[in-house]
Design an enzyme around this catalytic site. Structure first.
Site, PDB file in Angstrom:
ATOM      1  N   SER A  59       0.812  -1.224   0.000  1.00 30.62           N
ATOM      2  CA  SER A  59       0.000   0.000   0.000  1.00 30.62           C
ATOM      3  C   SER A  59       0.844   1.273   0.000  1.00 30.62           C
ATOM      4  O   SER A  59       1.712   1.456   0.862  1.00 30.62           O
ATOM      5  CB  SER A  59      -0.869  -0.029   1.267  1.00 30.62           C
ATOM      6  OG  SER A  59      -1.264   1.263   1.648  1.00 30.62           O
ATOM      7  N   GLY A  60       0.546   2.156  -0.937  1.00 33.36           N
ATOM      8  CA  GLY A  60       1.250   3.436  -0.979  1.00 33.36           C
ATOM      9  C   GLY A  60       0.974   4.274   0.261  1.00 33.36           C
ATOM     10  O   GLY A  60       1.876   4.908   0.816  1.00 33.36           O
ATOM     11  N   LEU A  61      -0.293   4.249   0.690  1.00 29.85           N
ATOM     12  CA  LEU A  61      -0.652   5.005   1.901  1.00 29.85           C
ATOM     13  C   LEU A  61       0.157   4.497   3.099  1.00 29.85           C
ATOM     14  O   LEU A  61       0.744   5.280   3.854  1.00 29.85           O
ATOM     15  CB  LEU A  61      -2.158   4.864   2.183  1.00 29.85           C
ATOM     16  CG  LEU A  61      -2.623   5.367   3.550  1.00 29.85           C
ATOM     17  CD1 LEU A  61      -2.409   6.865   3.708  1.00 29.85           C
ATOM     18  CD2 LEU A  61      -4.094   5.020   3.790  1.00 29.85           C
ATOM     19  N   ASP A  71       0.712  10.459   1.893  1.00 31.07           N
ATOM     20  CA  ASP A  71       0.443   9.717   0.664  1.00 31.07           C
ATOM     21  C   ASP A  71       0.082  10.709  -0.439  1.00 31.07           C
ATOM     22  O   ASP A  71      -1.040  10.750  -0.922  1.00 31.07           O
ATOM     23  CB  ASP A  71      -0.704   8.724   0.925  1.00 31.07           C
ATOM     24  CG  ASP A  71      -1.025   7.852  -0.281  1.00 31.07           C
ATOM     25  OD1 ASP A  71      -0.151   7.693  -1.151  1.00 31.07           O
ATOM     26  OD2 ASP A  71      -2.158   7.343  -0.348  1.00 31.07           O
ATOM     27  N   ASP A  98       1.212  -1.042  -5.208  1.00 27.59           N
ATOM     28  CA  ASP A  98       0.518   0.214  -5.493  1.00 27.59           C
ATOM     29  C   ASP A  98       1.496   1.139  -6.225  1.00 27.59           C
ATOM     30  O   ASP A  98       2.507   1.564  -5.661  1.00 27.59           O
ATOM     31  CB  ASP A  98       0.100   0.818  -4.139  1.00 27.59           C
ATOM     32  CG  ASP A  98      -0.736   2.076  -4.286  1.00 27.59           C
ATOM     33  OD1 ASP A  98      -0.927   2.543  -5.419  1.00 27.59           O
ATOM     34  OD2 ASP A  98      -1.207   2.567  -3.234  1.00 27.59           O
ATOM     35  N   ASP A 100       0.579   4.057  -7.564  1.00 29.86           N
ATOM     36  CA  ASP A 100       0.013   5.423  -7.602  1.00 29.86           C
ATOM     37  C   ASP A 100      -0.264   5.816  -9.067  1.00 29.86           C
ATOM     38  O   ASP A 100      -0.844   5.037  -9.801  1.00 29.86           O
ATOM     39  CB  ASP A 100       0.945   6.411  -6.899  1.00 29.86           C
ATOM     40  CG  ASP A 100       1.045   6.113  -5.397  1.00 29.86           C
ATOM     41  OD1 ASP A 100       0.026   5.686  -4.828  1.00 29.86           O
ATOM     42  OD2 ASP A 100       2.124   6.288  -4.822  1.00 29.86           O
ATOM     43  N   GLU A 127      -3.174   4.312 -11.027  1.00 32.68           N
ATOM     44  CA  GLU A 127      -4.451   5.028 -10.909  1.00 32.68           C
ATOM     45  C   GLU A 127      -4.481   6.251 -11.810  1.00 32.68           C
ATOM     46  O   GLU A 127      -3.446   6.883 -12.061  1.00 32.68           O
ATOM     47  CB  GLU A 127      -4.712   5.403  -9.442  1.00 32.68           C
ATOM     48  CG  GLU A 127      -3.759   6.415  -8.864  1.00 32.68           C
ATOM     49  CD  GLU A 127      -3.857   6.527  -7.342  1.00 32.68           C
ATOM     50  OE1 GLU A 127      -3.729   5.492  -6.650  1.00 32.68           O
ATOM     51  OE2 GLU A 127      -4.047   7.650  -6.842  1.00 32.68           O
ATOM     52  N   LYS A 133      -0.335  12.928  -6.724  1.00 30.38           N
ATOM     53  CA  LYS A 133      -1.682  12.530  -6.303  1.00 30.38           C
ATOM     54  C   LYS A 133      -1.882  12.800  -4.816  1.00 30.38           C
ATOM     55  O   LYS A 133      -0.913  13.038  -4.075  1.00 30.38           O
ATOM     56  CB  LYS A 133      -1.947  11.057  -6.620  1.00 30.38           C
ATOM     57  CG  LYS A 133      -0.975  10.012  -6.081  1.00 30.38           C
ATOM     58  CD  LYS A 133      -0.940   9.741  -4.584  1.00 30.38           C
ATOM     59  CE  LYS A 133      -2.120   9.085  -3.975  1.00 30.38           C
ATOM     60  NZ  LYS A 133      -2.220   7.649  -4.247  1.00 30.38           N
ATOM     61  N   ASN A 135      -4.067  11.036  -1.448  1.00 27.82           N
ATOM     62  CA  ASN A 135      -4.816   9.847  -1.036  1.00 27.82           C
ATOM     63  C   ASN A 135      -6.317  10.061  -1.252  1.00 27.82           C
ATOM     64  O   ASN A 135      -6.848  11.145  -0.988  1.00 27.82           O
ATOM     65  CB  ASN A 135      -4.529   9.529   0.441  1.00 27.82           C
ATOM     66  CG  ASN A 135      -5.270   8.275   0.877  1.00 27.82           C
ATOM     67  OD1 ASN A 135      -6.385   8.344   1.378  1.00 27.82           O
ATOM     68  ND2 ASN A 135      -4.666   7.142   0.662  1.00 27.82           N
ATOM     69  N   SER A 136      -6.973   9.027  -1.716  1.00 21.11           N
ATOM     70  CA  SER A 136      -8.381   9.130  -2.145  1.00 21.11           C
ATOM     71  C   SER A 136      -9.348   9.542  -1.033  1.00 21.11           C
ATOM     72  O   SER A 136     -10.462   9.967  -1.326  1.00 21.11           O
ATOM     73  CB  SER A 136      -8.841   7.786  -2.706  1.00 21.11           C
ATOM     74  OG  SER A 136      -7.951   7.344  -3.685  1.00 21.11           O
ATOM     75  N   ARG A 171      -6.573   1.374 -12.229  1.00 20.76           N
ATOM     76  CA  ARG A 171      -7.499   1.811 -11.167  1.00 20.76           C
ATOM     77  C   ARG A 171      -8.153   3.116 -11.596  1.00 20.76           C
ATOM     78  O   ARG A 171      -7.453   4.089 -11.899  1.00 20.76           O
ATOM     79  CB  ARG A 171      -6.693   2.004  -9.891  1.00 20.76           C
ATOM     80  CG  ARG A 171      -7.362   2.849  -8.820  1.00 20.76           C
ATOM     81  CD  ARG A 171      -6.529   2.766  -7.563  1.00 20.76           C
ATOM     82  NE  ARG A 171      -6.861   3.757  -6.578  1.00 20.76           N
ATOM     83  CZ  ARG A 171      -6.306   3.833  -5.380  1.00 20.76           C
ATOM     84  NH1 ARG A 171      -5.380   2.941  -5.022  1.00 20.76           N
ATOM     85  NH2 ARG A 171      -6.643   4.762  -4.527  1.00 20.76           N
ATOM     86  N   HIS A 202     -12.609   2.198  -7.333  1.00 22.75           N
ATOM     87  CA  HIS A 202     -12.489   2.665  -5.956  1.00 22.75           C
ATOM     88  C   HIS A 202     -13.672   3.558  -5.574  1.00 22.75           C
ATOM     89  O   HIS A 202     -14.170   4.318  -6.417  1.00 22.75           O
ATOM     90  CB  HIS A 202     -11.179   3.435  -5.771  1.00 22.75           C
ATOM     91  CG  HIS A 202     -10.685   3.460  -4.355  1.00 22.75           C
ATOM     92  ND1 HIS A 202     -11.130   2.592  -3.384  1.00 22.75           N
ATOM     93  CD2 HIS A 202      -9.774   4.252  -3.729  1.00 22.75           C
ATOM     94  CE1 HIS A 202     -10.518   2.840  -2.246  1.00 22.75           C
ATOM     95  NE2 HIS A 202      -9.686   3.858  -2.419  1.00 22.75           N
TER      96      HIS A 202
HETATM   97  C1  SPV Z   1      -3.403   2.529  -0.624  1.00 26.64           C
HETATM   98  O1  SPV Z   1      -3.517   1.655   0.219  1.00 26.64           O
HETATM   99  O2  SPV Z   1      -2.399   3.246  -0.741  1.00 26.64           O
HETATM  100  C2  SPV Z   1      -4.479   2.758  -1.582  1.00 26.64           C
HETATM  101  C3  SPV Z   1      -5.824   2.377  -1.232  1.00 26.64           C
HETATM  102  O3  SPV Z   1      -4.229   3.300  -2.646  1.00 26.64           O
HETATM  103  S1  SPV Z   1      -6.575   3.756  -0.547  1.00 26.64           S
HETATM  104  O4  SPV Z   1      -5.771   4.329   0.484  1.00 26.64           O
HETATM  105  O5  SPV Z   1      -7.837   3.220  -0.098  1.00 26.64           O
HETATM  106  O6  SPV Z   1      -6.794   4.742  -1.618  1.00 26.64           O
HETATM  107 MG    MG Z   2      -2.414   4.178  -2.738  1.00 29.42          MG
END
Ligand code: SPV
Ligand code: MG
Length: 320
Positions: A59-61, A71, A98, A100, A127, A133, A135-136, A171, A202
């Site tokens: 996971s990037g986050l 992130d 991930d 990104d 994505e 970017k 974080n979503s 994504r 997502h």
């Molecule tokens: C991550 O885990 O870095 C993701 C998923 O991209 S989220 O944080 O839900 O966007």
């Molecule tokens: Mg991510």
């Protein structure tokens, strides 16, 4: 499996092992959704593997969090890759990394993807947002990249890979950006045609409804992957009914460790070490997870006090 990731001694030599990409592909093609557990370093990867998850999400986050940054492309892609490599090596599992936005244009995306393959990753997820970017789950300014530009990234990544089974997950953040279902479907279809192997749709709604709507319209044109972070109350049977192929528990491990570290730090500061001892892992547990015993056994086999080592060194042909 040894701490070095490769199954050094226990791998049968007759048949070549399937590639990480082939393993992930098989999981995504199964009759039940494959669950990919989020991991962010060697420790979280080993814990997830021990718990029996079949595959991981780097996971990037969570890697950013473990690095102490946000992130939002604050970590460089080489920093993220280094941690992803630790996740791969420590788990021995197929890892979807991930990626990104691909960290820039088609060229950075393909360099990153090729490096993910080289470190033994099973796939990359890109994505369709603008670099840098965010974080979503943060804020509302999630701008989407042009469809054509993102398709070029997918095609460039495909062409940069050696293993045809390596998995490219596209994504779309169309629902996150508030662009609507039709735009999400339009993008998904374009990414499928550009060569994506799976589509990550997502959502940050608290119910599964927009994901369900999307899945019904999508009709399994490619395997669908989701990350039910905000709609976490949905039972797995619902995903089976919707024909979802991959479910990512993206950040629960990191959030669990954050909560546990905070609790331990507060209690230690207030009441001292005796107050936390019962609630934390013992050193024995830690040594067992990291297979310290294996090192002791290797010492007997390879250390300079090992019984036949002098003879071995004298007789072994270089390279054998
Ligand atoms: C991550 O885990 O870095 C993701 C998923 O991209 S989220 O944080 O839900 O966007
Ligand atoms: Mg991510």
């Amino acid at each position: 499996m040894s701490v070095y990731g490769a199954q050094r001694r226990d791998r049968p030599t007759a048949e070549p092992a399937p590639s990480p990409g082939a393993r992930l592909r098989a999981l995504l093609g199964g009759s039940e959704p494959a669950v990919l557990m989020g991991a962010h370093d060697g420790l979280s990867a080993r814990v997830a593997a021990e718990a029996g998850f079949p595959a991981l999400w780097a996971s990037g986050l969570c890697i950013s969090t473990a690095l102490g940054v946000r992130d939002s492309d604050e970590a460089s892609w080489t920093e993220l890759l280094e941690m992803a490599a630790r996740v791969v090596a420590a788990s021995g599992l197929p890892v979807l990394v991930d990626g990104d936005t691909g960290h820039g244009n088609f060229n950075t995306a393909r360099r990153f993807t090729a490096r993910v393959e080289q470190i033994g990753g099973a796939g990359v997820c890109l994505e369709d947002k603008l670099f840098p970017k965010m974080n979503s789950f943060v804020g509302d300014g999630h701008e989407l990249t042009k469809i054509g530009e993102f398709c070029g990234k997918i095609a460039a990544c495909r062409d940069a890979l050696a293993d045809p089974d390596f998995v490219i997950v596209a994504r779309t953040e169309a629902l996150i950006a508030g662009a609507g279902l039709d735009e999400a479907l339009r993008r998904g279809e374009a990414y499928r045609r550009a060569g994506a192997d799976a589509l990550f749709i997502h959502s940050r709604q608290s119910t599964v409804s927009e994901i369900a709507q999307f899945a019904r319209e999508w009709q399994s044109r490619l395997p669908l992957v989701i990350a039910p972070t905000t709609y976490h109350t949905t039972p797995m049977e619902e995903y089976v009914k919707l024909g979802i192929s991959g479910v990512i528990w993206a950040n629960q491990s990191m959030r669990a460790s954050l909560a546990a570290m905070r609790k331990a730090c507060e209690s230690l500061r207030r009441d001292g070490p005796a107050a936390v001892e019962d609630g934390i892992s013992s050193l024995e547990e830690l040594f067992s997870l990291m297979r310290y015993q294996e090192l002791a056994e290797d010492e007997k086999r390879y250390g300079d006090q090992a019984p036949g080592i002098a003879e071995l060194v004298a007789t072994r042909k270089p390279g054998s």
